[in-house]
Motif scaffolding. Sequence first.
Motif, PDB file in Angstrom:
ATOM      1  N   PRO A 102       0.814  -1.227   0.000  1.00 53.56           N
ATOM      2  CA  PRO A 102       0.000   0.000   0.000  1.00 53.56           C
ATOM      3  C   PRO A 102       0.847   1.277   0.000  1.00 53.56           C
ATOM      4  N   VAL A 103       2.053   1.228   0.597  1.00 52.37           N
ATOM      5  CA  VAL A 103       2.929   2.401   0.572  1.00 52.37           C
ATOM      6  C   VAL A 103       3.297   2.732  -0.868  1.00 52.37           C
ATOM      7  N   ARG A 104       3.682   1.709  -1.633  1.00 52.03           N
ATOM      8  CA  ARG A 104       4.017   1.935  -3.043  1.00 52.03           C
ATOM      9  C   ARG A 104       2.798   2.403  -3.825  1.00 52.03           C
ATOM     10  N   GLY A 105       1.641   1.822  -3.519  1.00 53.89           N
ATOM     11  CA  GLY A 105       0.412   2.249  -4.188  1.00 53.89           C
ATOM     12  C   GLY A 105       0.100   3.713  -3.915  1.00 53.89           C
ATOM     13  N   LEU A 106       0.279   4.134  -2.664  1.00 56.78           N
ATOM     14  CA  LEU A 106       0.051   5.532  -2.309  1.00 56.78           C
ATOM     15  C   LEU A 106       1.043   6.442  -3.027  1.00 56.78           C
ATOM     16  N   ALA A 107       2.313   6.038  -3.061  1.00 60.80           N
ATOM     17  CA  ALA A 107       3.334   6.840  -3.759  1.00 60.80           C
ATOM     18  C   ALA A 107       2.997   6.976  -5.238  1.00 60.80           C
ATOM     19  N   GLU A 108       2.581   5.882  -5.855  1.00 63.57           N
ATOM     20  CA  GLU A 108       2.206   5.927  -7.277  1.00 63.57           C
ATOM     21  C   GLU A 108       0.995   6.833  -7.483  1.00 63.57           C
ATOM     22  N   TRP A 109       0.023   6.758  -6.574  1.00 66.18           N
ATOM     23  CA  TRP A 109      -1.160   7.603  -6.680  1.00 66.18           C
ATOM     24  C   TRP A 109      -0.770   9.080  -6.586  1.00 66.18           C
ATOM     25  N   VAL A 110       0.128   9.421  -5.645  1.00 62.71           N
ATOM     26  CA  VAL A 110       0.566  10.808  -5.481  1.00 62.71           C
ATOM     27  C   VAL A 110       1.234  11.307  -6.757  1.00 62.71           C
ATOM     28  N   VAL A 111       2.137  10.500  -7.310  1.00 59.86           N
ATOM     29  CA  VAL A 111       2.830  10.893  -8.539  1.00 59.86           C
ATOM     30  C   VAL A 111       1.822  11.082  -9.677  1.00 59.86           C
ATOM     31  N   ALA A 112       0.894  10.153  -9.814  1.00 58.18           N
ATOM     32  CA  ALA A 112      -0.092  10.219 -10.902  1.00 58.18           C
ATOM     33  C   ALA A 112      -1.039  11.404 -10.753  1.00 58.18           C
ATOM     34  N   ASN A 113      -1.267  11.866  -9.537  1.00 54.09           N
ATOM     35  CA  ASN A 113      -2.268  12.916  -9.307  1.00 54.09           C
ATOM     36  C   ASN A 113      -1.697  14.237  -8.832  1.00 54.09           C
ATOM     37  N   SER A 114      -0.376  14.369  -8.825  1.00 50.57           N
ATOM     38  CA  SER A 114       0.228  15.600  -8.294  1.00 50.57           C
ATOM     39  C   SER A 114      -0.169  16.823  -9.111  1.00 50.57           C
ATOM     40  N   ALA A 115      -0.260  16.704 -10.423  1.00 52.13           N
ATOM     41  CA  ALA A 115      -0.654  17.852 -11.242  1.00 52.13           C
ATOM     42  C   ALA A 115      -2.086  18.282 -10.906  1.00 52.13           C
ATOM     43  N   ARG A 116      -2.967  17.330 -10.676  1.00 54.63           N
ATOM     44  CA  ARG A 116      -4.350  17.651 -10.316  1.00 54.63           C
ATOM     45  C   ARG A 116      -4.409  18.356  -8.967  1.00 54.63           C
ATOM     46  N   MET A 117      -3.598  17.908  -8.016  1.00 47.05           N
ATOM     47  CA  MET A 117      -3.582  18.544  -6.698  1.00 47.05           C
ATOM     48  C   MET A 117      -2.983  19.941  -6.784  1.00 47.05           C
ATOM     49  N   ASP A 118      -1.926  20.109  -7.590  1.00 54.15           N
ATOM     50  CA  ASP A 118      -1.337  21.441  -7.797  1.00 54.15           C
ATOM     51  C   ASP A 118      -2.370  22.389  -8.391  1.00 54.15           C
ATOM     52  N   ALA A 119      -3.116  21.905  -9.374  1.00 56.43           N
ATOM     53  CA  ALA A 119      -4.150  22.727 -10.016  1.00 56.43           C
ATOM     54  C   ALA A 119      -5.245  23.091  -9.011  1.00 56.43           C
ATOM     55  N   ALA A 120      -5.629  22.150  -8.172  1.00 53.38           N
ATOM     56  CA  ALA A 120      -6.655  22.420  -7.164  1.00 53.38           C
ATOM     57  C   ALA A 120      -6.171  23.470  -6.167  1.00 53.38           C
ATOM     58  N   ARG A 121      -4.912  23.378  -5.731  1.00 58.75           N
ATOM     59  CA  ARG A 121      -4.365  24.379  -4.803  1.00 58.75           C
ATOM     60  C   ARG A 121      -4.308  25.760  -5.454  1.00 58.75           C
ATOM     61  N   ALA A 122      -3.914  25.802  -6.720  1.00 55.42           N
ATOM     62  CA  ALA A 122      -3.848  27.080  -7.428  1.00 55.42           C
ATOM     63  C   ALA A 122      -5.245  27.683  -7.571  1.00 55.42           C
ATOM     64  N   ALA A 123      -6.235  26.855  -7.908  1.00 54.79           N
ATOM     65  CA  ALA A 123      -7.615  27.338  -8.042  1.00 54.79           C
ATOM     66  C   ALA A 123      -8.147  27.829  -6.696  1.00 54.79           C
ATOM     67  N   TYR A 124      -7.837  27.115  -5.652  1.00 57.16           N
ATOM     68  CA  TYR A 124      -8.272  27.522  -4.317  1.00 57.16           C
ATOM     69  C   TYR A 124      -7.650  28.859  -3.943  1.00 57.16           C
ATOM     70  N   ALA A 125      -6.354  29.018  -4.202  1.00 55.99           N
ATOM     71  CA  ALA A 125      -5.664  30.273  -3.890  1.00 55.99           C
ATOM     72  C   ALA A 125      -6.283  31.425  -4.673  1.00 55.99           C
ATOM     73  N   ARG A 126      -6.631  31.196  -5.943  1.00 54.37           N
ATOM     74  CA  ARG A 126      -7.283  32.258  -6.750  1.00 54.37           C
ATOM     75  C   ARG A 126      -8.630  32.633  -6.153  1.00 54.37           C
ATOM     76  N   ARG A 127      -9.403  31.631  -5.750  1.00 53.88           N
ATOM     77  CA  ARG A 127     -10.722  31.904  -5.166  1.00 53.88           C
ATOM     78  C   ARG A 127     -10.602  32.671  -3.845  1.00 53.88           C
ATOM     79  N   ARG A 128      -9.546  32.413  -3.120  1.00 49.81           N
ATOM     80  CA  ARG A 128      -9.334  33.076  -1.834  1.00 49.81           C
ATOM     81  C   ARG A 128      -8.610  34.413  -1.982  1.00 49.81           C
ATOM     82  N   GLY A 129      -8.254  34.755  -3.218  1.00 51.56           N
ATOM     83  CA  GLY A 129      -7.597  36.028  -3.471  1.00 51.56           C
ATOM     84  C   GLY A 129      -6.120  36.034  -3.157  1.00 51.56           C
ATOM     85  N   HIS A 130      -5.489  34.864  -3.201  1.00 51.11           N
ATOM     86  CA  HIS A 130      -4.064  34.759  -2.897  1.00 51.11           C
ATOM     87  C   HIS A 130      -3.245  34.393  -4.131  1.00 51.11           C
ATOM     88  N   GLY A 131      -3.739  34.630  -5.282  1.00 54.30           N
ATOM     89  CA  GLY A 131      -2.973  34.224  -6.443  1.00 54.30           C
ATOM     90  C   GLY A 131      -3.480  34.925  -7.622  1.00 54.30           C
TER      91      GLY A 131
END
Length: 125
Positions: free
Chosen positions: A96-125
Motif C-alpha cells: 500500500p505504501v508503493r500504491g500511495l506513492a504511485e497515486w501521489v505521482v499520478a495525481n500531483s498535477a491535479r492537486m497542484d491545479a486544485a491548490r492554485a484554483a483555491y488560492a485564486r478563489r481566496r484572493g491569494h494568487g
Amino acid sequence: MLKPDNQEHTAACAHIGRMLARISDKWTLLVVQVLGRGPLRFNALRREVGEISQKVLASTLRELEENGFVSRTVTPVTPPQVEYALTDLGRDFLEPVRGLAEWVVANSARMDAARAAYARRRGHG
C-alpha cells in the motif's frame, strides 16, 4: 460489515486511527519505501531517506520495530554493526505504501491545479 452503532465498529475505528497515526507520517513511509529495496545499516538508511535527523530516524525505526514492521539485527563485531530490514509484515505494508506513492505521482498535477484554483478563489494568487 460492521454497523456504525456497533461497539466493535467503534473499537475498530479507534484502532485504525491509532495505527494510521503511527504509520502515516512522512518519515515512516519513506523509511519503509527505502527498506523495501533491502536491508541497510543506520547511516546508509539515513543517507537514502534524505533530510532526516539522526534522532527522528532512530525514533521512527524504534516505532517500526515495536509495531513489527522492521527487524533490527546486531552483528557482534567491534564496533557492533546494526542492520535494519523489513519483516514479513513490513513487506506486506510496502504494497500500500508503493500504491500511495504511485497515486501521489499520478495525481500531483491535479492537486497542484486544485491548490492554485483555491488560492485564486481566496484572493491569494
